[in-house]
Design an enzyme around this catalytic site. Sequence first.
Site, short mmCIF file in Angstrom:
data_model
loop_
_atom_site.label_atom_id
_atom_site.label_comp_id
_atom_site.label_asym_id
_atom_site.label_seq_id
_atom_site.Cartn_x
_atom_site.Cartn_y
_atom_site.Cartn_z
CD GLU A 427 6.02 -43.57 21.98
OE1 GLU A 427 5.24 -43.97 22.87
OE2 GLU A 427 6.06 -42.40 21.59
CG ASP A 519 6.80 -42.16 25.63
OD1 ASP A 519 7.29 -43.07 26.33
OD2 ASP A 519 7.45 -41.47 24.82
CG ASP A 521 3.81 -38.47 24.88
OD1 ASP A 521 3.38 -39.50 24.31
OD2 ASP A 521 4.95 -38.02 24.70
CG ASP A 523 3.97 -37.78 19.56
OD1 ASP A 523 3.00 -37.41 18.86
OD2 ASP A 523 5.08 -37.22 19.57
#
Length: 655
Positions: A427, A519, A521, A523
Amino acid sequence: MSGNYDAKQIKVLEGLEAVRKRPSMYIGSTGRNGLNHLVFEVVDNSIDEAMAGHCTVIDVTIEPDNIVTVVDNGRGIPIDIHKDKNIPAVDVVMTTLHAGGKFEGEGYKVSGGLHGVGISVVNALSEDLNVVVYRNGQKYTQSFSRGIPKNPQGTYEKVEGNATGTTVTFKPDSTIFEDTEFTSEIIDHRLKELAFLNKGIIINFKDLRYETPTEKSYQFEGGIKSYVESLCENKTPLFSPPMYFKKLRDKYEIEVSLQYVSDYYDEQVVTFANNIRTKEGGTHLSGFRTALTRAINSFAKKFDLQKDKKTSLTGADLREGLVAVISVRLEHPQFEGQTKTKLGNSEVKGIVDSLVDSGLSDYIETNPKIGRLIVQKATIAQRVREATRKAQDLARRKTSLESTTLPGKLADCSERDPALCEIFLVEGDSAGGSAKQGRDRNYQAILPLRGKVLNVEKARLDKILSNEEIRTMITAIGPEALTGFRVDDDEDIDTDHPEKEVPSILSKLRYHKIVIMTDADVDGAHIRTLLLTFFFRHARELIEAGGLYIAQPPLYLLKKGKNKQYAYNDKELEAFAEKHGREGIGIQRYKGLGEMNPDQLWETTMDPEKRTMLQVTIEDGEEADEIFTLLMGSKVEPRREFIEKYAKNVRWIDV
Ligand code: 0RA
């Protein structure tokens, strides 16, 4: 007499000992699957009673300590003294291999059981097993330890009333199994499936191991028709209710229910033989497919429904959006294939073909509206397929999905043997940069993905194919990965020839490991889900071949004095705090992969010696399908409900 008896006892012990020595031969494995299988083996016996028309309710309970109880209201296992063996018949059933509860001669018409090994195998692999039978106004009780009866004759009591049934309680042997934690979801799913397959039966499931116990009760008056309805939940069906018919010929029985959904291009046909899920298909599926294609085409012809009379509808056209459940019952099923889940009986193909042809033809001639709708839908599929084929050819030539020109963003590896190569889908450019510097360039390739990946659940084929990120990805991996886009008819179908090994899709790709690295998180999770949706819908064979992975970057870097450690979850963070004292711990929370320097990224996430990666498996295609439809599809309300329900205890289910 007693010498004879002893000899027989020794034989019994030898049988049980064989099971204990090589449990995997009988139940597949000593892992979770084998363990859960114990429950199914017992339940299958109760289901046999139900199929013979003598049992209406089955209760399955998992108690704390992983003790399982299965109660049924069938006829009860016979408890009279077995003539040859001079012990209660139920003890014979419980201790004799392959007796399976079905005595010669008067056995049931058909019987289930994945391995059909019988309840004695469960007994042999249980620390303790207790059986209670109500029959002939008596209550019989016997207990076993690792298959051996604790009391040579069991206990008989007189009881009031004429209730009958069998209760089996067992505790799996912890010296045999890797662990003895039953998997609630898998058991629940199978019990629900059995309730669909055996119309009207009541199956209650309780899991009492946790603070909030699970209690489910299944009963489907519609049988497999209800099953199709549930597979179509949150999708848009073409007609209502689903088509259903049941046919008998000689000792073969077939039940079919089918429906089409209009917002979905894949087919979902779930097949069973004697209640056993035939994941690899087989002769019943081939027969069904041939009949479907023929019956719909002759209907279309008869009523002159096709403008273009030269081309008939193909199997692929008729499978688009198809949702179906096929259940066959036969006397001597042969299971073949890699996982023994492919029906091999060659006579079944012709029988199913002819029964489905007549069942389906009758149905649509009685309900011509439904016939017309199906023809219409398949005709659209045919046109789209034609257009897609053209667009794809064009796209291939123009930007050349098949060319050797690899995308500029790809940092390829130098190794040329795909079996040794890995590609990381990363990403963002900054993480991509770290990954490029940190990797082992000999065999690790990096492809940075910019921004959000297209949600393929909501897009049409042509749009998916023209999406920049997706094109880049498939060019890099190898266009053959896209099994979901196969526009050529039927080339994948050869269910009649199990001996022909289909080569793994991996052999056609440029890397055997495709690693999603996002990641830790929200997103990142979103992008990961989008990528999983894409692979699930359009490159499912790649997942099935074990080629897709999820990288596990650490969440924290923990420091105290000289001690330094990466933590991959909060539990590890806790453990570190416990071990080194809470005061003065330095905690660095990694919000993105980009925050790690290349060395750290290598060390924690990419180095095969140290990393942990999750291999993506489709444990349960149906459930995965349901969840993807729910999370990524176009209906909003069910998604909101799902998120509200699960937001509190989100965890990664082994997707
Ligand atoms: C042998 C013969 C009969 C039934 C069963 C076994 C039987 C086994 C199990 C295992 C769990 N529940 C069960 N219920 C029945 C036929 C008995 C008859 O003919 O009456």
